[in-house]
Design an enzyme around this catalytic site. Structure first.
Site, PDB file in Angstrom:
ATOM      1  CG  HIS A   1      -1.681   1.277   1.442  1.00  0.00           C
ATOM      2  ND1 HIS A   1      -3.031   1.384   1.219  1.00  0.00           N
ATOM      3  CD2 HIS A   1      -1.279   2.528   1.820  1.00  0.00           C
ATOM      4  CE1 HIS A   1      -3.429   2.618   1.463  1.00  0.00           C
ATOM      5  NE2 HIS A   1      -2.377   3.341   1.835  1.00  0.00           N
ATOM      6  CD  GLU A   2       1.976   3.701   3.783  1.00  0.00           C
ATOM      7  OE1 GLU A   2       2.362   4.720   3.194  1.00  0.00           O
ATOM      8  OE2 GLU A   2       0.968   3.684   4.505  1.00  0.00           O
TER       9      GLU A   2
ATOM     10  CG  HIS B   1       0.470   6.312  -0.925  1.00  0.00           C
ATOM     11  ND1 HIS B   1      -0.675   6.905  -1.430  1.00  0.00           N
ATOM     12  CD2 HIS B   1       0.101   5.699   0.227  1.00  0.00           C
ATOM     13  CE1 HIS B   1      -1.687   6.650  -0.605  1.00  0.00           C
ATOM     14  NE2 HIS B   1      -1.250   5.925   0.398  1.00  0.00           N
TER      15      HIS B   1
ATOM     16  CE1 TYR C   1      -3.616  10.189   0.285  1.00  0.00           C
ATOM     17  CE2 TYR C   1      -3.295  11.624   2.179  1.00  0.00           C
ATOM     18  CZ  TYR C   1      -3.502  10.368   1.647  1.00  0.00           C
ATOM     19  OH  TYR C   1      -3.590   9.284   2.490  1.00  0.00           O
TER      20      TYR C   1
ATOM     21  CD  GLU D   1      -4.990   6.200   1.554  1.00  0.00           C
ATOM     22  OE1 GLU D   1      -5.164   5.020   1.923  1.00  0.00           O
ATOM     23  OE2 GLU D   1      -3.896   6.754   1.624  1.00  0.00           O
TER      24      GLU D   1
ATOM     25  CG  ASP E   1      -8.777  10.746   6.374  1.00  0.00           C
ATOM     26  OD1 ASP E   1      -7.556  10.764   6.196  1.00  0.00           O
ATOM     27  OD2 ASP E   1      -9.523   9.828   5.963  1.00  0.00           O
TER      28      ASP E   1
ATOM     29  CG  HIS F   1      -7.081   7.031   5.154  1.00  0.00           C
ATOM     30  ND1 HIS F   1      -6.526   8.278   5.330  1.00  0.00           N
ATOM     31  CD2 HIS F   1      -6.065   6.194   4.838  1.00  0.00           C
ATOM     32  CE1 HIS F   1      -5.213   8.192   5.142  1.00  0.00           C
ATOM     33  NE2 HIS F   1      -4.905   6.951   4.837  1.00  0.00           N
TER      34      HIS F   1
END
Ligand code: ZN
Length: 357
Positions: A175-176, A179, A190, A199, A272, A277
């Site tokens: 996931h990271e 990005h 974002y 996301e 957020d 998210h």
């Protein structure tokens, strides 16, 4: 030649555990739960601010002619519970496993992400140019998060009460890193719907790396993000569910998973980054519906279409859900003609209430 981001782009600072989860935890009456959560939130806020003030220069690594690498170039560091990055070097590419399971899991997770991109999509690392992959483990004390800071991955050990070691979930690592892939390609803003798409891309390719490494078909996959990350006392199975957003956990301390599963329940909020998210549950579910409808390996047809749109150069940085949906329908026609795939893509978006025409 892959398109490169403009000189001086600002990377997304995404932590795998979103602020709304840590906020909830920080309100606990139990100081053993609230303390680490508060520390994590404060640390993340400080890093986010620093990030906004620093402009990173993108990697301009040049691969010598004839040396186009089909191998990852990984380096792992140990922060020894400090916050200085990257920390002490403990394992380089090709070296034997160490005594430290966190180091070995992070090494394997970086390698699995590299392998899916190369084998399934013929892309060399997240920048398409063999970018070395760097990870640091044992960051800070009881740090309840993991993040990619635009240059490297960082993993906490968790507080052991609510969160376990963040290297345990391969989809969290992927996931990271995704990005990074997004940053080097569509560079989705974002915030709001483009942020939720950003996301969702990370959850989609995060889950695909896990499915690929386990050799699972769409039917066999758990479609969870962060399975194994929650300590046994927590009532829940993961951080998010792509198949059934809103059902990943329901716990006294963490509260209930707030993700919507369709546009009817879209969350309008300024928290957020406009719910990046939260509303990501909607495109996540569309992808899962498509992959399940097509059957077989999700990284093949469904994953290919999402990859085509993300990297194809037509997805605007401020795209909303229906812009993205429309492009996936076009990608299905371009790649597979007027067949079943295109109809399946339309149907998946329609089930979550996103127009794709
Ligand atoms: Zn993220």
């Amino acid at each position: 030649m892959q398109p490169r981001p403009q000189h001086g782009f600002r990377p997304v600072f995404c932590t795998i555990v979103p602020p709304h989860v840590l906020d909830k935890l920080a309100q606990s009456d139990d100081p053993d739960l609230a303390g680490p959560a508060r520390r994590t939130l404060e640390g993340d806020a400080a890093r986010r601010t620093r990030r906004q003030m620093t402009t990173l220069v993108p990697s301009v690594r040049t691969v010598p002619v004839g040396a186009e690498s089909d191998k990852p170039e990984r380096t792992l560091y140990d922060c020894r519970h400090g916050t200085q990055l990257p920390g002490f070097k403990v394992r380089s590419e090709g070296e034997q496993p160490t005594q430290d399971a966190s180091v070995n899991r992070a090494y394997a997770g970086l390698g699995a992400t590299f392998e899916l991109l190369l084998k399934a999509y013929d892309r060399r690392s997240i920048d398409g140019n063999g970018l070395p992959l760097i990870g640091s483990v044992h960051y800070d004390e009881k740090y309840n998060n993991a993040f990619f800071d635009g240059q490297q991955m960082v993993f906490g050990d968790g507080d052991g009460e609510i969160f376990l070691d963040f290297t345990v979930a391969i989809d969290v690592i992927a996931h990271e890193l995704t990005h990074g892939l997004t940053q080097y390609t569509a560079n989705l803003s974002y915030f709001g719907q483009s942020g939720a798409l950003n996301e969702s891309m990370s959850d989609v390719f995060g889950s695909l790396v896990k499915q690929y490494s386990l050799g699972q078909t769409a039917d066999q996959a758990d479609w969870l993000i962060g399975a194994g990350l929650l300590a046994p006392r927590v009532q829940g199975e993961a951080l998010r569910s792509m198949r059934a957003p809103g059902t990943a956990y329901d716990d006294d301390v963490l509260g209930k998973d707030p993700q919507p599963a369709s546009m009817e329940d879209y969350i309008h909020t300024t928290e957020d980054n406009g719910g990046v998210h939260l509303n990501s549950g909607i495109p996540n579910r569309a992808f899962c519906l498509l992959a399940t409808a097509l059957g077989g390996n999700a990284w093949e047809r469904a994953g290919q279409l999402w990859f085509d749109v993300l990297t194809g150069g037509r997805l605007a940085a401020d795209a909303d859900f229906s812009d993205f949906a429309r492009l996936t329908v076009e990608a299905a026609r371009d790649r597979y003609g007027e067949g079943d795939e295109r109809e399946a893509v339309r149907k998946a978006w329609s089930e979550v209430g996103v127009p794709s025409a």
